[in-house]
Each structure stands twice: as structure tokens, then as C-alpha cells.
Design a protein around this motif. Structure first.
Motif, PDB file in Angstrom:
ATOM      1  N   MET A   9      -4.754  30.227  53.573  1.00  0.00           N
ATOM      2  CA  MET A   9      -5.164  30.064  54.968  1.00  0.00           C
ATOM      3  C   MET A   9      -4.157  30.720  55.897  1.00  0.00           C
ATOM      4  O   MET A   9      -2.951  30.655  55.663  1.00  0.00           O
ATOM      5  CB  MET A   9      -5.276  28.586  55.336  1.00  0.00           C
ATOM      6  CG  MET A   9      -6.493  27.884  54.779  1.00  0.00           C
ATOM      7  SD  MET A   9      -6.724  26.243  55.524  1.00  0.00           S
ATOM      8  CE  MET A   9      -5.551  25.307  54.563  1.00  0.00           C
ATOM      9  N   GLY A  10      -4.679  31.323  56.962  1.00  0.00           N
ATOM     10  CA  GLY A  10      -3.850  31.857  58.028  1.00  0.00           C
ATOM     11  C   GLY A  10      -4.486  31.537  59.367  1.00  0.00           C
ATOM     12  O   GLY A  10      -5.710  31.630  59.507  1.00  0.00           O
ATOM     13  N   ALA A  79      -3.510  36.677  61.030  1.00  0.00           N
ATOM     14  CA  ALA A  79      -4.022  35.536  60.260  1.00  0.00           C
ATOM     15  C   ALA A  79      -4.297  35.939  58.812  1.00  0.00           C
ATOM     16  O   ALA A  79      -4.036  35.168  57.877  1.00  0.00           O
ATOM     17  CB  ALA A  79      -5.290  34.994  60.915  1.00  0.00           C
ATOM     18  N   ALA A  80      -4.829  37.137  58.609  1.00  0.00           N
ATOM     19  CA  ALA A  80      -5.119  37.597  57.256  1.00  0.00           C
ATOM     20  C   ALA A  80      -3.846  37.727  56.436  1.00  0.00           C
ATOM     21  O   ALA A  80      -3.804  37.349  55.252  1.00  0.00           O
ATOM     22  CB  ALA A  80      -5.858  38.926  57.302  1.00  0.00           C
ATOM     23  N   ARG A  81      -2.801  38.258  57.024  1.00  0.00           N
ATOM     24  CA  ARG A  81      -1.536  38.406  56.297  1.00  0.00           C
ATOM     25  C   ARG A  81      -0.972  37.046  55.891  1.00  0.00           C
ATOM     26  O   ARG A  81      -0.462  36.884  54.764  1.00  0.00           O
ATOM     27  CB  ARG A  81      -0.533  39.170  57.156  1.00  0.00           C
ATOM     28  CG  ARG A  81      -0.871  40.656  57.302  1.00  0.00           C
ATOM     29  CD  ARG A  81       0.056  41.354  58.270  1.00  0.00           C
ATOM     30  NE  ARG A  81      -0.260  42.786  58.388  1.00  0.00           N
ATOM     31  CZ  ARG A  81       0.290  43.604  59.282  1.00  0.00           C
ATOM     32  NH1 ARG A  81       1.176  43.133  60.161  1.00  0.00           N
ATOM     33  NH2 ARG A  81      -0.046  44.885  59.315  1.00  0.00           N
ATOM     34  N   GLU A  82      -1.071  36.063  56.780  1.00  0.00           N
ATOM     35  CA  GLU A  82      -0.585  34.718  56.419  1.00  0.00           C
ATOM     36  C   GLU A  82      -1.426  34.135  55.291  1.00  0.00           C
ATOM     37  O   GLU A  82      -0.888  33.546  54.345  1.00  0.00           O
ATOM     38  CB  GLU A  82      -0.623  33.786  57.631  1.00  0.00           C
ATOM     39  CG  GLU A  82      -0.069  32.397  57.299  1.00  0.00           C
ATOM     40  CD  GLU A  82      -0.181  31.394  58.432  1.00  0.00           C
ATOM     41  OE1 GLU A  82       0.526  30.353  58.374  1.00  0.00           O
ATOM     42  OE2 GLU A  82      -0.975  31.622  59.376  1.00  0.00           O
ATOM     43  N   ALA A  83      -2.741  34.300  55.365  1.00  0.00           N
ATOM     44  CA  ALA A  83      -3.626  33.752  54.334  1.00  0.00           C
ATOM     45  C   ALA A  83      -3.368  34.394  52.981  1.00  0.00           C
ATOM     46  O   ALA A  83      -3.333  33.712  51.944  1.00  0.00           O
ATOM     47  CB  ALA A  83      -5.083  33.956  54.743  1.00  0.00           C
ATOM     48  N   LEU A  84      -3.180  35.705  52.960  1.00  0.00           N
ATOM     49  CA  LEU A  84      -2.923  36.409  51.700  1.00  0.00           C
ATOM     50  C   LEU A  84      -1.589  35.977  51.095  1.00  0.00           C
ATOM     51  O   LEU A  84      -1.488  35.757  49.880  1.00  0.00           O
ATOM     52  CB  LEU A  84      -2.944  37.916  51.930  1.00  0.00           C
ATOM     53  CG  LEU A  84      -4.336  38.504  52.222  1.00  0.00           C
ATOM     54  CD1 LEU A  84      -4.214  39.879  52.855  1.00  0.00           C
ATOM     55  CD2 LEU A  84      -5.156  38.571  50.941  1.00  0.00           C
ATOM     56  N   ALA A  85      -0.567  35.848  51.926  1.00  0.00           N
ATOM     57  CA  ALA A  85       0.726  35.392  51.426  1.00  0.00           C
ATOM     58  C   ALA A  85       0.637  33.969  50.894  1.00  0.00           C
ATOM     59  O   ALA A  85       1.223  33.629  49.851  1.00  0.00           O
ATOM     60  CB  ALA A  85       1.777  35.480  52.539  1.00  0.00           C
ATOM     61  N   ASP A  86      -0.119  33.127  51.585  1.00  0.00           N
ATOM     62  CA  ASP A  86      -0.287  31.738  51.161  1.00  0.00           C
ATOM     63  C   ASP A  86      -0.997  31.655  49.815  1.00  0.00           C
ATOM     64  O   ASP A  86      -0.646  30.838  48.963  1.00  0.00           O
ATOM     65  CB  ASP A  86      -1.079  30.983  52.230  1.00  0.00           C
ATOM     66  CG  ASP A  86      -1.267  29.511  51.912  1.00  0.00           C
ATOM     67  OD1 ASP A  86      -0.326  28.885  51.371  1.00  0.00           O
ATOM     68  OD2 ASP A  86      -2.355  28.975  52.190  1.00  0.00           O
ATOM     69  N   SER A  87      -1.974  32.513  49.593  1.00  0.00           N
ATOM     70  CA  SER A  87      -2.773  32.441  48.368  1.00  0.00           C
ATOM     71  C   SER A  87      -2.054  33.010  47.151  1.00  0.00           C
ATOM     72  O   SER A  87      -2.312  32.585  46.020  1.00  0.00           O
ATOM     73  CB  SER A  87      -4.086  33.201  48.556  1.00  0.00           C
ATOM     74  OG  SER A  87      -3.861  34.602  48.568  1.00  0.00           O
ATOM     75  N   GLY A  88      -1.192  34.002  47.367  1.00  0.00           N
ATOM     76  CA  GLY A  88      -0.548  34.669  46.245  1.00  0.00           C
ATOM     77  C   GLY A  88      -1.490  35.524  45.427  1.00  0.00           C
ATOM     78  O   GLY A  88      -1.146  35.967  44.331  1.00  0.00           O
ATOM     79  N   VAL A  89      -2.688  35.794  45.951  1.00  0.00           N
ATOM     80  CA  VAL A  89      -3.691  36.516  45.169  1.00  0.00           C
ATOM     81  C   VAL A  89      -3.301  37.969  44.928  1.00  0.00           C
ATOM     82  O   VAL A  89      -3.788  38.605  43.980  1.00  0.00           O
ATOM     83  CB  VAL A  89      -5.067  36.423  45.859  1.00  0.00           C
ATOM     84  CG1 VAL A  89      -5.127  37.329  47.085  1.00  0.00           C
ATOM     85  CG2 VAL A  89      -6.198  36.744  44.895  1.00  0.00           C
ATOM     86  N   ALA A  90      -2.394  38.506  45.727  1.00  0.00           N
ATOM     87  CA  ALA A  90      -1.974  39.893  45.536  1.00  0.00           C
ATOM     88  C   ALA A  90      -1.306  40.101  44.183  1.00  0.00           C
ATOM     89  O   ALA A  90      -1.292  41.231  43.662  1.00  0.00           O
ATOM     90  CB  ALA A  90      -1.030  40.316  46.664  1.00  0.00           C
TER      91      ALA A  90
END
Length: 423
Positions: A9-10, A79-90
Motif C-alpha cells: 500500500m502507498g 503512492a505507487a513507489r511506496e506500495a511497491l516498496a511495501d510489497s517487495g514484489v520487485a
């Protein structure tokens, strides 16, 4: 059919940028509504809004991005950058063409478009504008898909990318589209959400004209009063929320943190009136019933309802009736609240912001309150959680939205293993 998990989430919201600040504001019952500072509001009937205190440089945007992106686009990327970092999906090794993008917005790049029109027309004095005075990036702000493309670039997503624009239900409908992409097997991950930066003179003028916004400007923090006898209209706002949706099995295999499962979604249109709602709640009820059926959730299993709660008499009555119609006797027992009382109504973005709040409510076992509810409307006789957050275990949550054009949307979140803790 594959199941859909929320793993990141971001948030860029009034009162704070970031999920942590957002959740603190909601659980403390604080209002982020204030007198409009982004432009002179004195000519307008409603002079308050929920603004985002946003510094693009401090939020990590490069000067090139700040110039290229409208304010709404800036919100979405941050918001997208925060969500991606939170998920670790990268780090999960998901192929780029198995990652999609779904972004909602009702009014797109309104802020830039109005500002540029004022410049090109010399404050409205020139009927024939000179395009040579326009900024080079103007076209990118004119086309609605630009913000979805920016989010896709931020995520390195080469799968399907879409913009969903269904008025005030855009933020929910974009999430519904994202869930469908995963369920049908088109992608494994979708970066999904909504963004809006509508605060401008033209928006104020439009809402003043239909008397949709409150004339109660003092004190600003009490301007939005959903379900209260003294309510007089909605409060405009801005913001963004982006969520990472992921195939549940993929999330479990990589040990991801799962906030909630997206279990059911449905949308309907009343085909009746641009802004009107019938008091019997039938249209919203139809969406709720369909979402519950898809989620295989009995009405009595719903532990919390995030209401649309716009603080207009028409909407409050419509959705109160819809809850009674869909949830039966359980409607009188389930806690219901409207976070618009604190963060205002950010049009197309609000559905994603509210979904993020619902996932956080499940995560922390706390129901956010309806602020400013001091004189309950006697015609609205449900439990609207007035003023103070409430602790409760939440296994299943319903969130709803209502939009101009007759759109009605419902989304159901559940724990992946109901009755047990989420992974």
C-alpha cells in the motif's frame, strides 16, 4: 479461479504522505479539512477542502518528473513507489509482462489544464488561444491515459494498463478491474489504485452550482458531518492511494505479508439521474448483494462497513436504506463509518483511499470513526461509530461507493483464512 491478495500500500492523503501518517490521522479522528490555500476561495460558496501538504522534491520526484506530471500524476507515482516498496514484489522475479496497471481518476489533470487555459486565454479574455504559450508537456496532461502510463513506468509493468473513469466510484472500479485481471490469469500482479487533484476554481464553481458542497466554512474541521442532523454537503479533497494486488498463491510462496484478500466486487448503474438517488437504496443494495455473492460471504459475516458517507442528505439516506436491505437485521449491529469526515471527498481517488483504510482496519483491529457526528439524524438509526475509533476483530469488511451518473460499487475484503490471522 485464482484469489487476489493485497500485499502493498502507498498513500498520499490530506493530513500526511505515507501509510503510517494516514492511519494515525484516521484512528485519532482528526480532520484534515481547512480553508483552501491552493487558490483564492473567497468568490465561492464553499471555501474549505482537504488539501495534501505535498512537496514533490521531498517526496522523491526529480525536477523532470515534477515538470512533466500534473499534481494528480505526482500523487500517483509517489503512492505507487511506496506500495511497491511495501510489497517487495520487485524481488519476486515476476516477468514484466505479467504485471498490470489499473488507475482510476474522475477528472484527470484538472489542475494543470485549468492553469494553462488561464494563461493561454489571458485570464479568459481571449476567445482564440495561442497554443505557442502552452507548456511543452500540455498534451501529456490532456490525455487521460498518461497517469496510468507513469505508474506502469514506475513499476516496470509491461502487462495491461488501463484508466478507469467512472466518477466517484473510479477508485473502487479500478481495483475491481485489477482483481479481474488476476482472477482470469492475464497477469500475476497489478499495481492498482486511484489519484485525484481536483482542487481548482473550476471545480469549486461546478460544485457550488449544484449546491453539493457545504457552505459551512467555519470552523473548517467541522465542515464535513456525515449522518449528522446538521450536515449540509460534502467537502472536496485531493489525494491518491495505490495498492499492489497479487495472486494469493504467489504471495504465499514468496512469504509476502498479506493485508487482506479481495474477495468480492460488483458495480451497478441506476440509469436514472445524473446526481439523483432514490431513497429506498435499491441500486447500491444490488451492488452489495452481488459483491457478497462473489465473496461467498453471508451478510451477517460482515464485521465493518466503510460507508460512502458524503454528508449529503440524499446519499446518507440512500445508503442507510441499502445497508438495511442487503444486511437485514445485521445492519443494526455492524459498525459503520465514513472517513470522508476527516479526509473529505477526493472524487475518483476516494474509493482506493477507503479500501486502503479498510485493509489497515483489518490489519490493526480498529474501526476508524465518523468525525463530527454529535447530533445523529433520527432518520438514520444505524451504528455510525461517532468520533472515537473502536477496537474490533475484522475478518470481513464491506466498502461502498456512489458516483455521479448513477454508479454504485461495492467491494468485500476478507482475511485469506477467515477465522485465523492473515499471513
Amino acid at each position: 479461479m485464482r484469489r487476489v491478495a493485497i500485499t502493498g500500500m502507498g498513500v498520499v492523503a490530506p493530513g500526511g504522505t505515507g501509510v503510517k501518517e494516514y492511519w494515525e490521522l484516521l484512528t485519532e479522528g482528526r480532520s484534515a479539512i481547512r480553508r483552501i490555500s491552493l487558490y483564492d476561495p473567497s468568490p465561492f460558496r464553499s471555501r474549505v477542502a482537504a488539501e495534501v501538504d505535498f512537496d514533490p522534491v521531498a517526496a522523491g520526484l526529480r525536477p523532470q518528473e515534477t515538470r512533466r506530471l500534473d499534481r494528480a500524476g505526482q500523487f500517483a507515482v509517489v503512492a505507487a513507489r511506496e506500495a511497491l516498496a511495501d510489497s517487495g514484489v520487485a524481488d519476486a522475479g515476476v516477468p514484466a509482462d505479467r504485471i498490470g496497471t489499473s488507475l482510476g481518476s474522475a477528472v484527470g489533470c484538472t489542475t494543470t489544464l485549468e492553469r494553462e487555459y488561464v494563461v493561454l486565454s489571458d485570464g479568459g479574455r481571449m476567445e482564440n488561444v495561442d497554443h505557442e504559450y502552452a507548456v511543452p508537456e500540455l498534451y501529456w496532461k490532456f490525455v487521460p491515459h498518461s497517469m496510468a502510463a507513469e505508474v506502469a513506468w514506475a513499476a516496470g509493468a509491461e502487462g495491461p494498463a488501463a484508466v478507469v473513469s467512472t466518477g466517484c466510484t473510479s477508485g473502487l472500479d479500478a481495483l475491481g478491474h485489477a482483481a479481474d485481471l488476476i482472477r482470469e490469469g492475464t497477469v500475476d500482479v497489478v499495481v492498482a489504485g486511484a489519484t485525484e487533484a481536483p482542487l481548482s476554481p473550476i471545480t469549486s464553481a461546478c460544485f457550488d452550482a449544484i449546491r453539493g458542497t457545504t457552505p459551512d466554512n467555519d470552523p473548517p474541521e467541522r465542515a464535513c458531518r456525515p449522518f449528522d442532523r446538521t450536515r449540509r454537503g460534502l467537502v472536496l479533497a485531493e489525494g491518491a492511494a495505490v495498492l499492489v494486488f497479487e495472486d494469493l498463491e504467489l504471495a504465499r510462496r514468496r512469504g509476502a505479508h498479506v493485508y487482506a484478500e479481495v474477495a468480492g466486487f460488483a458495480s451497478r448503474c441506476n440509469a436514472y439521474h445524473m446526481t439523483g438517488l432514490k431513497p429506498d437504496g435499491r441500486e447500491m443494495s444490488a451492488a452489495i448483494d452481488a459483491a457478497l455473492a462473489e465473496a461467498r460471504t453471508d451478510p451477517a459475516e460482515i464485521d465493518y462497513v466503510n460507508a460512502h458517507g458524503s454528508a449529503t442528505k440524499q446519499n446518507d439516506r440512500h445508503e442507510t436504506a441499502s445497508f438495511k436491505r442487503s444486511l437485514g437485521d445485521h445492519a443494526r449491529r455492524v459498525p459503520i463509518s465514513s472517513i470522508k469526515s476527516m479526509i473529505g471527498h477526493s472524487l475518483g481517488a476516494i474509493g482506493s483511499l477507503e479500501t486502503a483504510a479498510c485493509a489497515l482496519a483489518m490489519e490493526h483491529g480498529v474501526v476508524p470513526p465518523t468525525a463530527n457526528l454529535s447530533e445523529p439524524d433520527p432518520d438514520l438509526d444505524l451504528d455510525y461509530v461517532p468520533n472515537t475509533a473502536r477496537e474490533a476483530r475484522l475478518d470481513s469488511v464491506l466498502t461502498v461507493g456512489s458516483g455521479f451518473g448513477g454508479f454504485q460499487t461495492a467491494l468485500v475484503l476478507t482475511r485469506p483464512d477467515r477465522g485465523g490471522a492473515a499471513s
